[in-house]
Design an enzyme around this catalytic site. Structure first.
Site, PDB file in Angstrom:
ATOM      1  N   HIS B  97       0.870  -1.166   0.000  1.00  0.00           N
ATOM      2  CA  HIS B  97       0.000   0.000   0.000  1.00  0.00           C
ATOM      3  C   HIS B  97       0.917   1.228   0.000  1.00  0.00           C
ATOM      4  O   HIS B  97       2.004   1.194   0.579  1.00  0.00           O
ATOM      5  CB  HIS B  97      -0.825   0.145   1.284  1.00  0.00           C
ATOM      6  CG  HIS B  97      -1.750  -0.955   1.608  1.00  0.00           C
ATOM      7  ND1 HIS B  97      -1.352  -2.077   2.298  1.00  0.00           N
ATOM      8  CD2 HIS B  97      -3.080  -1.093   1.392  1.00  0.00           C
ATOM      9  CE1 HIS B  97      -2.405  -2.860   2.472  1.00  0.00           C
ATOM     10  NE2 HIS B  97      -3.453  -2.303   1.949  1.00  0.00           N
ATOM     11  N   ASP B 100       2.245   1.988   3.435  1.00  0.00           N
ATOM     12  CA  ASP B 100       3.259   1.099   4.023  1.00  0.00           C
ATOM     13  C   ASP B 100       4.659   1.623   3.782  1.00  0.00           C
ATOM     14  O   ASP B 100       5.571   1.374   4.579  1.00  0.00           O
ATOM     15  CB  ASP B 100       3.228  -0.295   3.369  1.00  0.00           C
ATOM     16  CG  ASP B 100       1.864  -0.918   3.306  1.00  0.00           C
ATOM     17  OD1 ASP B 100       1.031  -0.620   4.178  1.00  0.00           O
ATOM     18  OD2 ASP B 100       1.629  -1.712   2.370  1.00  0.00           O
TER      19      ASP B 100
END
Ligand SMILES: [Co+2]
Ligand SMILES: [Co+2]
Ligand SMILES: [Co+2]
Ligand SMILES: [Co+2]
Ligand SMILES: [Co+2]
Ligand SMILES: [Co+2]
Ligand SMILES: [Co+2]
Ligand SMILES: [Co+2]
EC number: 5.3.1.5
Lengths: 431, 431, 431, 431
Positions: B97, B100
């Site tokens: 993501h 992240d």
């Protein structure tokens, strides 16, 4: 008159009664411009009330009804008792499966003869009675021939048997001027994927439903075709899992304008949804039809089919029904069975009366919530931003232009309270 | 080299090892004409392995990673450690993501700058590495701005923010030559129907997904667009409930040929399905894409995201993957997190190695089941009746003519054993 | 006065209000010879209302309270706001964990100093306030040191830390004249049996609870020691699973006369029971103490800790509380959190007010059911046979003599209706 | 010889067979110093295999066995077929309810005569056979007289009937040299608290169990008395909910040294536990007895009673059995029924053979895990701190002295990894 309900007199509306009476349901009360009876359209389910013997997976018959048995005489006695109950309860509708009302014969032809004879018997009774047929349906799950499915059976002969059965049931429903025809696919599913061709079974189910719709048009049946979703039990997985699943299925077979949903609270719960969810979803997809207003026990993982008894839950359900425009051909069926320890005739009457009362209370609360308007106003206000032309233009645009605007304007959207507890408090002013 | 995995050397294939090694996964082993690595297409999930601090609803951070914090330097250190792990495990893919991999900035613009800088850093690392990008995705559920949804937010500005975010993530995925782009709608759903306009939210979600597909074509991204179903958690109800639900949604927005499913075992279970069910259904609907091979605890009602550890379960899943034709752009992602008490670097390596081994065992068993052919032959035999021309003619006919035939020929279909236990025994010869 | 509740004035009892007010809860109303306030004994939970930031497993803080942070000044501001809310709501009680009210220090000693200072601050506030302490408790689950348990930790030092912590919390509860001391073992359980010595952990938990009881007597604390059962979450399995489990545990350690239950509706549901079940069982075992009146969502498999909103459910719970003799030291705590989208100060007040109203309605309905007496009379009548001397003699006899009597007298017991639906209808006359 | 198993020959051990044979179960293989047969002690359940007609809540009989019916001749034919199956499978044990083996009579006396006659018939068959009786039990849940319970019935006459029934079944079990006597309380519970006196019912159940234990000693029966927990189904709530619940009940009636547990995997799952949990708990409480090795479907909320088919699950169960010391009087019963579509005699044999094979594989894996010792060594190491004299002294001390030490020494316990994934990987080296 049979002896079964001896001593029980027709139930009247009496708010202060502590006896067998309606404390909330007054069929003639006018709300939102219509009589309560016409809003709620209550129906008694023949199977649970007159054909179910009280068994469960660990025990056999507890009810010992004088009409139990597999003869035409007993089938007529059963019909007599049923109509006596309809009169005591003053219900406008009832529902049946073929297997509820006629004895099983030794062949398709004999079963059909029995069925047609009983349909005539019911028709004659209906002539002199108030109670009409909400819907008919075919039991294609109890007999061992259906153990591997009806329309989805690996054996084409079972598909044929099922088609002939549904034809007969649709004919009878049409003849009795039924308001709807229902399909419930308790065996249309699988026990193990290892022996299942899901794609083929789904196709056969799709074709079967198309045929039912084609036949409806052929015979000029004006009622709605309803599908009743349920995720599992009796099968490990049933294809008509929930409203969302059936919707995808209808889209695949071009039936989304032809078929509506008969939604049962207990089945919603088994599928992991609230009843309101299934109702709101069906409404938003344009496929809402009718309801089975019987609850599941929240601690049991199977279909307990209990009479409703929680007013706030029922109110939230009818709130969605009202938002969906109310019933047209549909109604409030009690696909509910007595607990198997409730042996007496009085239990049967009291269970229905209590359920009708709860529905009346819930419905009137839902009407009040609707007429008050605060809930809906708050909901609409939450989305007001989407009614602007800018928002509409954005929906018609694309990622690139939106991203450019985000970059150039430096938006930083601020969360706004969802006010869930306040909304729940408002509901509680009405229930 | 960072210090994090100090003392851990690259894992090798050694069937008899009792240490950190692969006992079953040999990437170069050829089965069904292809290397195991190319069949299984393992991916590490950046979030759980490198960004998750070990919290749960009743406790905070248990992992104390040296790269935790919100700076670019720490983000680079995190990337360095990640690639060291990819090398130790010899995994061909990873997934991320946006949230992240980059520190959150004070504005969209700053977050985007951080993101693009890290994408370049990852790109540079990938140049010298074996590990490719299986998929990228946008985290539109953690930040409070998404608390009421991303594409389905009542505030159009959040839709805009989300559109700009997905655009950036698709751009980055394309830049890094990702195989797929995934959308998971953890906040696309509702907490209470009382404040929710389901119809409008569903429409906005549909339009958003169309925009994503349009953008894919615009930029020439060749990977697949995947949607990952999950029924609930974090929301009470999420619109991408399960494969069947998403299918109906795709049909409504004309996307069934554009979007495929990323199916997670744990999410299947939360929705009341077996993993195999979701895989078989997606395959039969033509929308199978990729898998998240992480299990849920069967006694927990939330998303435990555990590494797989049960060979027979994994074998049945890959059996469906093989029947679906295997992966094309998809792969086997571990959307799995360490238990929060598993504090050590060694735990992280062992968890992935064990999972890869279980997958390799399960896959080889599924291949053996496929190549043996008994299961499939028995399944086909069960439906043989449907391959006859009579059966096909019946499907093309109608209720009336079928009913006539039933009446005239007097069929009485005889049930045949479904042989479930025998089929389960056959499976057990291979797992 | 802080700014937090600016514009909100103390809630009054006003049955027809559509604003922030009590529509049902009148603390001074006398029912069953006592003021409602003394029956219901409402308590606010410090943690959810003042310390919880609004996170869930997929998202972080949504609430942005001015007192969030880890300093003594902020802790005092938090206390000021809390007492302002207690005044607005006119609640007689509140509850805390140590971690809710004081900043965590760098050492046990520093945390303890912070704690003692805040206890004095709370004590001073309580001097001038109506609101008393219902119970204190220790948070031995959030910090990573407790990740593997408190009393059941594999590390004896964590047992020691926990013992010192509970001692401090019991001292403080005693000092503030708390009515009870509660233990909740969120980490007393396991994630995997593979690393767990269940027998040893259970013994250590038993010894720990004995020590708490011994310490209570040593310091002369007159309140009750309560254990709050919960089956899982955060752990896969917690030792205080449900009332029945804790009862066996208490029996094993000779504590069944020393320890009572604090029963939460949501935890009952997670354990597969109705709230009424847990209450009735605790009462029949003589260990009923207090309640946490917060519900779980029936479709979610985790602890949603929502404010109660269903009158019939609440009525059935209080009906069991009344049958158990009502509260002595116990009360009605709301271990309930706002939905994380309910951002506003007004949400916090409305949520408590709505819950207090629902409890008042439910309690009054339960009183009416009790005073009417029909339900209890029907229940007693069902067991009347057991009040005969013959039945009592049979219980004192043995299989042989009973079998002889059965053989000689040829009994054939006839089932009697359980009347479940009739009983449910009776309940609905009162709710 | 009957015709039922015609064409099926006794199953032999043949690891490479693809036919009806044991691929893993070799009764004579020696592990841990004993023959497999003596370790596993397999038993066939008479009810599911020979008396169950294949019904479910939505469908009737699917099996059409020649011995179905209610005459003594058919009961003898059923026994003949049963022993033919025991021989084909070479199982050392079987189990029955009274209602499985004898026709129901019109009175207690007639049923008893039928029962005694069949017991003699079984006794005669057992004289010439290998198969012994693992346990007998009484069916006190199927007949309508038990609809409101047996020992807990509101009608004392049903208690009497039940006492006489259990006496007869214990006599017969003793006569046939049964290894255990089992009580399962499927109707000992309630459907609604509204009509239930839980305290009284629990007391009657306690007294009934005491009587059973007293009678055992009176007649000199040396086998164990076993109670089989199950949380619900058929009742909404059953008093023997799970192992922990039954333990508290036994403690209350002084029976914890007299009664042991018969634990079924499916019932563990319905109660929210893993099978291993129930086994480990019973072992740690000193009440482990025997097992019903039949699984539940993880997606179904009712008791599916399926044959086991997952080796890793079975291995973890036997690992706990081995840690509990293995079976003494207990054994591995298959309280498992064919799927109702598995119509053929071959299905019945294959299901048992597959289950026995899975158990043999699982058991051998559990032996290997035990003999390897790594798992147990890691577990013990985790608790090593508790074996020190300091830790023991702390347990014998009190809160004050512990708190003093914490204050004076400034401990700060450091979390250690729980290594769950590593432990799971180790298990997977053996299964
Ligand atoms: Co139902
Ligand atoms: Co229904
Ligand atoms: Co997940
Ligand atoms: Co995932
Ligand atoms: Co809770
Ligand atoms: Co609580
Ligand atoms: Co069972
Ligand atoms: Co069993």
């Amino acid at each position: 008159m049979t002896e079964f309900f001896k001593g029980i007199t027709p139930l009247r509306y009496d708010p202060s009664s502590t006896d067998l009476a309606f404390r909330h349901y007054n069929p003639d009360e006018i709300v939102m411009g219509k009589r309560m009876e016409e809003h709620l359209r209550f129906a008694v389910a023949y199977w649970h009330s007159f054909a179910w013997p009280g068994g469960d997976p660990f025990g056999g018959e507890t009810f010992e009804r004088p009409w139990f048995g597999n003869t035409m005489d007993l089938a007529r006695m059963k019909a007599d008792v049923a109509f006596e109950m309809f009169d005591l309860l003053n219900v406008p509708f009832f529902c049946w499966h073929d297997a509820d009302i006629r004895p099983e014969g030794d062949s398709f032809a004999e079963s059909l003869r029995n069925f047609e004879e009983i349909i005539d018997y019911l028709g004659a009774k209906m002539d002199g009675a108030k109670t009409k047929l909400l819907w008919g349906t075919a039991n294609m799950f109890s007999h061992r021939r259906f153990m591997s499915g009806a329309a989805t059976n690996p054996d084409p002969d079972v598909f044929a048997w099922s088609a002939a059965t549904v034809k007969a049931c649709m004919d009878a429903t049409h003849k009795l001027d039924g308001q709807n025809y229902v399909l419930w696919g308790g065996r249309e599913g699988y026990e193990t994927l290892l022996n299942t061709d899901m794609k083929r079974e789904r196709q056969n189910a799709g074709r079967f439903l198309q045929m039912a719709v084609e036949y409806k048009h052929k015979i000029g049946f004006k009622g709605a075709i309803l599908v009743e979703p349920k995720p599992q039990e009796p099968s490990k997985h049933q294809y008509d899992y929930d409203v969302a699943t059936v919707y995808g299925f209808l889209k695949d077979y071009g039936l989304e304008d032809e078929v509506q949903m008969n939604i049962e609270q207990g089945h919603a719960i088994l599928a992991g949804h609230s009843f309101e969810h299934e109702l709101a979803l069906a409404s938003s997809l344009g496929i809402f039809g009718s309801i089975d207003m019987n609850r599941n026990d929240y601690q049991s993982g199977w279909d307990t089919d209990q009479f409703p008894n929680n007013t706030p839950e029922v109110a939230l359900a009818y709130y969605e029904v009202i938002k969906a425009g109310g019933f047209t051909t549909g109604g409030t069926n009690f696909d509910a069975k007595l607990r198997r320890q409730s042996l007496d005739a009085q239990d049967l009457i009291a269970a229905h009366a209590g359920a009708m009362d709860i529905c009346a209370r819930g419905f009137k609360a839902a009407v009040a919530m609707t007429e008050d308007g605060t809930l809906e106003a708050m909901r609409q206000d939450r989305y007001a931003g989407w009614d602007t032309s800018d928002a509409k233009a954005m929906l018609a645009s694309d990622f690139s232009s939106i991203a450019e605007r985000v970059a150039s304007t430096g938006i930083d959207p601020a969360p706004r309270s969802g006010k869930q507890e306040i909304l729940e408090n408002i509901v509680n002013r009405f229930v």
